[in-house]
Every structure is written in structure tokens, then in C-alpha cells.
Design a protein around this motif. Structure first.
Motif, short mmCIF file in Angstrom:
data_model
loop_
_atom_site.label_atom_id
_atom_site.label_comp_id
_atom_site.label_asym_id
_atom_site.label_seq_id
_atom_site.Cartn_x
_atom_site.Cartn_y
_atom_site.Cartn_z
N UNK A 172 0.84 -1.20 0.00
CA UNK A 172 0.00 0.00 0.00
C UNK A 172 0.87 1.24 0.00
N UNK A 173 0.29 2.30 -0.47
CA UNK A 173 1.02 3.57 -0.40
C UNK A 173 1.11 4.01 1.05
N UNK A 174 2.07 4.81 1.34
CA UNK A 174 2.26 5.33 2.70
C UNK A 174 1.13 6.30 3.05
#
Length: 149
Positions: A136-138
């Protein structure tokens, strides 16, 4: 008599085509003999199409998009005969995934036996087109929010 005339016309047509082919053949030889730069460029084009991979920039083979590494040439020769290089470069698989894909192509798509090249191709694909852990993106760290007007 009419049948004889038809045979003569057919033979005349065949003779005319034969002479035309001879003229084109010798005309082409004459042209190449008198224009050596054209003959050289034809030879260079043939050399490029026969496996000289000169178009490389930043470690990428420009014609195919393949990463330059050991096994690239064998991969190009065996994979791009049937499909686009993009089909390979857009995928990411483990060695087992690539091997399963090759088996599927052999079983259902008439891919030939890769012989000694199989190990080289599998190593190349597993090294350069392995899965990447993106996750997942941060989370966003911005604490001050604003409203667009």
C-alpha cells in the motif's frame, strides 16, 4: 487451330514474365554494383535484424524494452517470435511463475521446446522481471488541511 492460338498466347505470356524477371534481377544487380553505399546499408540493416542488439540506452534494449543482462538475446529470440515484448516486460513473476507460463504456452500455444535456452531464459526473467513488493502507499503525513475554493 483456336486451341493452338491459345497455347501460343499462354507461352508468349510466360516468356514475357520470364524476361521481365530477368530484367529486374540483372537491373538490381547492376544498381547495387554501381551504388555500393546502398549495398552497405542493406547489409547493415540485415545485420541489425539478425541479432545485433546495438540500440541500448540506460541498460534497456530500446527496440524491445528488455533489461540488458545475460539471457536477453535468447529471451528476445524465443519470446518475440510469437508476441510483443511488452507482454513480457509488463509482467512480474517468480521463477516458478515464469516456468508455469512457459509450460502453459508449450501445452496450449504451440511454443517449441526451448532446450538449453530454457534455463538461461528462466534465469533472465526471474532476475529482471520478478515480483516487486510495492504494498500500500504510505499514509499522508500532512497535518494541515485546506479547502479548495
Amino acid at each position: 487451330m483456336e486451341q493452338f492460338d491459345q497455347q501460343v498466347k499462354s507461352l508468349t505470356g510466360i516468356l514475357f514474365l520470364f524476361l521481365l524477371l530477368i530484367v529486374f534481377f540483372f537491373g538490381g544487380l547492376f544498381y547495387l554494383a554501381n551504388n555500393p553505399e546502398t549495398a552497405t546499408s542493406i547489409v547493415e540493416q540485415e545485420q541489425e535484424s539478425e541479432g545485433t542488439y546495438k540500440a541500448i540506452e540506460n541498460g534497456i534494449h530500446l527496440d524491445t524494452g528488455f533489461v540488458v543482462d545475460e539471457g536477453m538475446e535468447a529471451t528476445i529470440q524465443n519470446c518475440t517470435n510469437c508476441h510483443s515484448a511488452k507482454l513480457v516486460t509488463q509482467n512480474r513473476m517468480s521463477r516458478e511463475g515464469w516456468e508455469a507460463t512457459i509450460r502453459w504456452m508449450q501445452d496450449t500455444q504451440n511454443l517449441w521446446d526451448l532446450g538449453n535456452n530454457e534455463e538461461l531464459i528462466l534465469s533472465y526473467l526471474a532476475k529482471n522481471y520478478a515480483p516487486t513488493a510495492k504494498g500500500r502507499r504510505q499514509n499522508l503525513d500532512q497535518t494541515e488541511w485546506y479547502t479548495l475554493e
